[in-house]
Design a protein around this motif. Structure first.
Motif, PDB file in Angstrom:
ATOM      1  N   GLY A  16       0.927  -1.583  -0.224  1.00 54.70           N
ATOM      2  CA  GLY A  16       0.187   0.109  -0.074  1.00 54.70           C
ATOM      3  C   GLY A  16       0.537   1.493  -0.125  1.00 54.70           C
ATOM      4  N   TYR A  71       5.133  -2.723   3.000  1.00 52.12           N
ATOM      5  CA  TYR A  71       4.526  -1.728   1.532  1.00 52.12           C
ATOM      6  C   TYR A  71       5.081  -2.227   0.637  1.00 52.12           C
ATOM      7  CZ  TYR A  71       2.203   1.031   5.572  1.00 52.12           C
ATOM      8  OH  TYR A  71       1.619   1.941   6.184  1.00 52.12           O
ATOM      9  N   ARG A  73       4.676  -1.052  -3.666  1.00 53.53           N
ATOM     10  CA  ARG A  73       4.493  -0.133  -4.390  1.00 53.53           C
ATOM     11  C   ARG A  73       4.789  -0.489  -6.362  1.00 53.53           C
ATOM     12  NH1 ARG A  73       6.812   2.685  -0.380  1.00 53.53           N
ATOM     13  NH2 ARG A  73       4.873   3.435   0.459  1.00 53.53           N
ATOM     14  N   ALA A  80      -0.985  -0.348  -4.917  1.00 52.06           N
ATOM     15  CA  ALA A  80       0.343  -0.854  -4.564  1.00 52.06           C
ATOM     16  C   ALA A  80      -0.686  -2.221  -3.266  1.00 52.06           C
ATOM     17  CB  ALA A  80       0.861  -0.043  -3.438  1.00 52.06           C
ATOM     18  N   VAL A  82      -0.525  -2.933   1.053  1.00 55.99           N
ATOM     19  CA  VAL A  82       0.138  -3.767   2.646  1.00 55.99           C
ATOM     20  C   VAL A  82       0.166  -4.228   3.189  1.00 55.99           C
ATOM     21  CG1 VAL A  82      -2.163  -1.961   3.212  1.00 55.99           C
ATOM     22  CG2 VAL A  82       0.336  -1.666   4.860  1.00 55.99           C
ATOM     23  N   ASN A 100      -4.744  -1.708  -2.650  1.00 52.51           N
ATOM     24  CA  ASN A 100      -5.147   0.156  -2.000  1.00 52.51           C
ATOM     25  C   ASN A 100      -6.232   0.670  -3.519  1.00 52.51           C
ATOM     26  OD1 ASN A 100      -3.084   0.748  -4.540  1.00 52.51           O
ATOM     27  ND2 ASN A 100      -3.198   2.456  -4.187  1.00 52.51           N
TER      28      ASN A 100
END
Length: 283
Positions: A16, A71, A73, A80, A82, A100
């Protein structure tokens, strides 16, 4: 998204977006994005970030040396995911992985169980576009104690019966995973249907003799995460992989070379082109 992430950055797992909640303390010598540092952390360390110079592709948030958030990305988009890591004592007991996007493509909650101090099973409760799925994973080790298989049996749409069977079979050499066979098939009446089986093979070659930075983080996290991104299973190895080859059930093999530059403590600080940076913080 996971395949796109790997192809665009050759980095890792899927997780995330963070702006102000970074509580890491980076190793100052590793903050130079242009040269290999002449000074390094001399004592224990933990992987903090993997960066391409403009974006932190991977970020590992630790508190008191314990991993709490991860995280990851995508290099070429805002995509992304998390991971939130929960403990009982010093053991990872729960991992929540969520992307996300809206609606979520990844929204998984894992509960981990140990036998004799080793991860022996875990469950996954998954919510995707209103569908509630559940998986039961069993972890097997060989006679020498090395990870041998992770088997998943999956129920979909709230069903009480298993519909899918997925198996990851690991081959080790000198502490490194050199091959992963990932087999998927349907299940009927609780039994895998061999006629529906399809296997993707991953080969991990040309390992160095240096320290794999991912070994500074809990291996249980990467065991769980590898069930989502099998191509990143080499993160469980003790050294750094030099070439990854994927053979799908149909189509040609695809190979990706990897190389590294190291500090005086034998930790990677960048890829060989100094495009990807590995940043650590002291423990």
């Amino acid at each position: 998204m996971k395949k796109k992430y790997f192809l665009s950055s050759l980095a890792a797992l899927a997780l995330g977006f963070v702006t102000s909640c970074d509580n890491t303390t980076e190793d100052p010598p590793n903050q130079n994005n242009n040269t290999i540092p002449s000074a390094t952390i001399s004592g224990p360390r933990i992987l903090s970030k993997v960066s391409n110079g403009t974006k932190d592709l991977e970020e590992y948030i630790t508190n008191g040396g314990m991993l709490s958030l991860v995280y990851v990305r995508d290099a070429g988009s805002a995509n992304a995911t998390v991971s939130t890591v929960t403990y009982a004592g010093s053991s990872v007991t729960q991992i929540k992985i969520q992307d996300n996007t809206n609606p979520h493509a990844t929204d998984n909650l894992y509960a981990l169980t140990y036998t004799g101090g080793k991860l022996s099973s875990f469950t996954m409760d998954q919510s995707i576009m209103g569908s509630a799925n559940h998986s039961d994973f069993t972890v097997y080790y060989d006679a020498g104690g090395s990870l041998y298989r992770i088997v998943e049996k999956k129920k979909v749409g709230g069903s009480s019966s298993y519909s899918f069977y997925n198996e990851m079979k690991f081959t080790y050499s000198a502490g490194n995973i050199v091959k992963l066979d990932y087999t998927r098939m349907m299940m009927s009446g609780g039994t895998p249907t061999a006629s529906t089986a399809s296997t993707t093979m991953y080969y991990f070659d040309n390992y160095d003799t240096k320290v794999n930075p991912y070994t500074t983080l809990p291996k249980e996290y990467f065991m769980v995460a590898s069930t989502l991104t099998q191509i990143n299973a080499h993160m469980l190895s003790i050294n750094n992989v030099g070439k990854i080859t994927m053979q799908s059930p149909s189509g040609p093999q695809m190979s990706y070379p990897k190389g590294y530059m190291y500090d005086s403590q034998n930790y990677p600080v960048s890829d060989v082109n100094q495009t990807i940076k590995y940043l650590y913080k002291p423990l």
